[in-house]
Design an enzyme around this catalytic site. Structure first.
Site, PDB file in Angstrom:
ATOM      1  N   ILE A 124       0.855  -1.183   0.000  1.00  0.00           N
ATOM      2  CA  ILE A 124       0.000   0.000   0.000  1.00  0.00           C
ATOM      3  C   ILE A 124       0.893   1.235   0.000  1.00  0.00           C
ATOM      4  O   ILE A 124       1.664   1.458   0.928  1.00  0.00           O
ATOM      5  CB  ILE A 124      -0.937   0.005   1.223  1.00  0.00           C
ATOM      6  CG1 ILE A 124      -1.856  -1.230   1.197  1.00  0.00           C
ATOM      7  CG2 ILE A 124      -1.755   1.289   1.267  1.00  0.00           C
ATOM      8  CD1 ILE A 124      -2.751  -1.324  -0.024  1.00  0.00           C
ATOM      9  N   LYS A 125       0.770   2.035  -1.058  1.00  0.00           N
ATOM     10  CA  LYS A 125       1.607   3.233  -1.188  1.00  0.00           C
ATOM     11  C   LYS A 125       0.976   4.405  -0.447  1.00  0.00           C
ATOM     12  O   LYS A 125      -0.213   4.687  -0.601  1.00  0.00           O
ATOM     13  CB  LYS A 125       1.794   3.610  -2.664  1.00  0.00           C
ATOM     14  CG  LYS A 125       2.800   2.763  -3.396  1.00  0.00           C
ATOM     15  CD  LYS A 125       2.957   3.202  -4.835  1.00  0.00           C
ATOM     16  CE  LYS A 125       3.840   4.419  -4.972  1.00  0.00           C
ATOM     17  NZ  LYS A 125       4.093   4.746  -6.403  1.00  0.00           N
ATOM     18  N   VAL A 126       1.814   5.069   0.327  1.00  0.00           N
ATOM     19  CA  VAL A 126       1.371   6.185   1.156  1.00  0.00           C
ATOM     20  C   VAL A 126       2.425   7.287   1.064  1.00  0.00           C
ATOM     21  O   VAL A 126       3.630   7.003   1.094  1.00  0.00           O
ATOM     22  CB  VAL A 126       1.215   5.740   2.629  1.00  0.00           C
ATOM     23  CG1 VAL A 126       0.797   6.911   3.508  1.00  0.00           C
ATOM     24  CG2 VAL A 126       0.217   4.589   2.750  1.00  0.00           C
TER      25      VAL A 126
END
Length: 315
Positions: A124-126
């Site tokens: 999950i890219k944040v």
């Protein structure tokens, strides 16, 4: 041996694209996406049916859910081609909301799991704001692995290591862009190339710090402008590379040697660093380049998310 094959001996090669039809020819291990790449892909005729089908299947659902489902559709297509992981990004408009980022990250994982995708195949890219890093800390504690993006400074990297995130994506090319623009007519391209490139130097500092102190977080150099930046980081844990630059590497048989090495980093004399929230915010504020590029990156990803929503509404 091509430079691409040589690079794969030292580094996990990742394809930076939403255009999954280009993936097979380069045989990357992993792939990364972001709102801008997905927006670029869905405007191609080849991908219009996928978008229309997603909108048709989930007509009447909240727009943010339909967008997440579209991102997951692309991710699933990518995972059918590559053996490793795909990175899917949380809406950049949530970059300063820890709780909302955690909720969206969990939903993305649930959507992947509903398609039969194992949790370990998704990152999950944040955005690497303080709030984003804290969200990543929570997600990691829940068994959801994260990729902290829009990373331009050493303090961001240190904070990510403290949070024990899975992976960080320091942006080489955008750092290079800032310093080149800032220097104006005084910029010397030859003196700032390859190992002396400011973006390369930033990743090298982060890599050496992580390896010296035994920090398990993976370092994935991103946002490349030329082949020299890539070859100067051979040996980095991972490098995510556009199809255009992958093609250049595949077409070249120039020698390529390891540039980064964990054993060499372990032998360096480096000071320990840590940041609490106050120290992080001050250090980031002191770095004009990182402050400007982080804000610019969030605005750009947010704007492309809005454009993607408009396309979904029109589909």
């Amino acid at each position: 041996m091509t430079q691409l094959d040589a690079l794969k001996q030292f580094t996990t090669v990742v394809a930076d694209t939403g255009d999954f039809r280009q993936l097979a020819q380069f045989k990357p291990q992993d792939a990364t996406t972001n709102p801008s790449l997905i927006l670029k892909a869905v405007q191609k005729a080849d991908y219009a049916p996928l978008m229309r089908d997603t909108v048709g299947r989930f007509k009447g659902r909240a727009l943010d859910e339909v967008m997440d489902r579209l991102l997951v559709r692309f991710g699933c297509e990518i995972l059918s081609i590559i053996p490793g992981r795909v990175s899917t990004e949380v809406d950049a408009r949530l970059s300063f909301d820890t709780s909302a980022t955690v909720t969206r990250g969990e939903r993305l994982i649930e959507l992947y799991q509903a398609e039969g995708i194992h949790i370990d195949r998704v990152l999950i890219k944040v955005a690497a704001t303080w709030e984003g890093i804290e969200a990543a800390r929570e997600l990691e504690q829940r068994g959801i692995h994260t990729n902290l993006t829009l990373l331009f400074s050493f303090c961001q990297a240190v904070a990510c290591g403290q949070a024990r995130v899975q992976l960080i994506s320091p942006f080489v090319g955008r750092i290079y862009d800032w310093y080149k623009k800032s220097a104006g007519s005084g910029w010397n391209e030859a003196a700032n190339a390859d190992a002396n490139d400011p973006g390369v130097k930033s990743v090298r500092e982060i890599y050496n710090h992580y390896k010296h102190f035994g920090i398990a977080t993976e370092v994935m150099g991103a946002s490349f402008r030329n082949i020299g930046q890539i070859t100067a980081l051979a040996g980095c844990d991972l490098l995510t590379i556009s199809p255009e630059l992958l093609a250049q590497l595949a077409a070249s048989d120039a020698p390529l040697a390891r540039a980064l090495d964990a054993d060499s980093a372990a032998a360096l004399d480096l000071p320990a660093k840590s940041f609490d929230e106050t120290g992080f915010r001050y250090a980031l504020n002191e770095d004009a380049m990182a402050t400007e590029k982080l804000a610019e990156g969030i605005r750009a990803f947010a704007a492309d998310a809005v454009k993607l929503e408009q396309l979904l509404l029109a589909a």
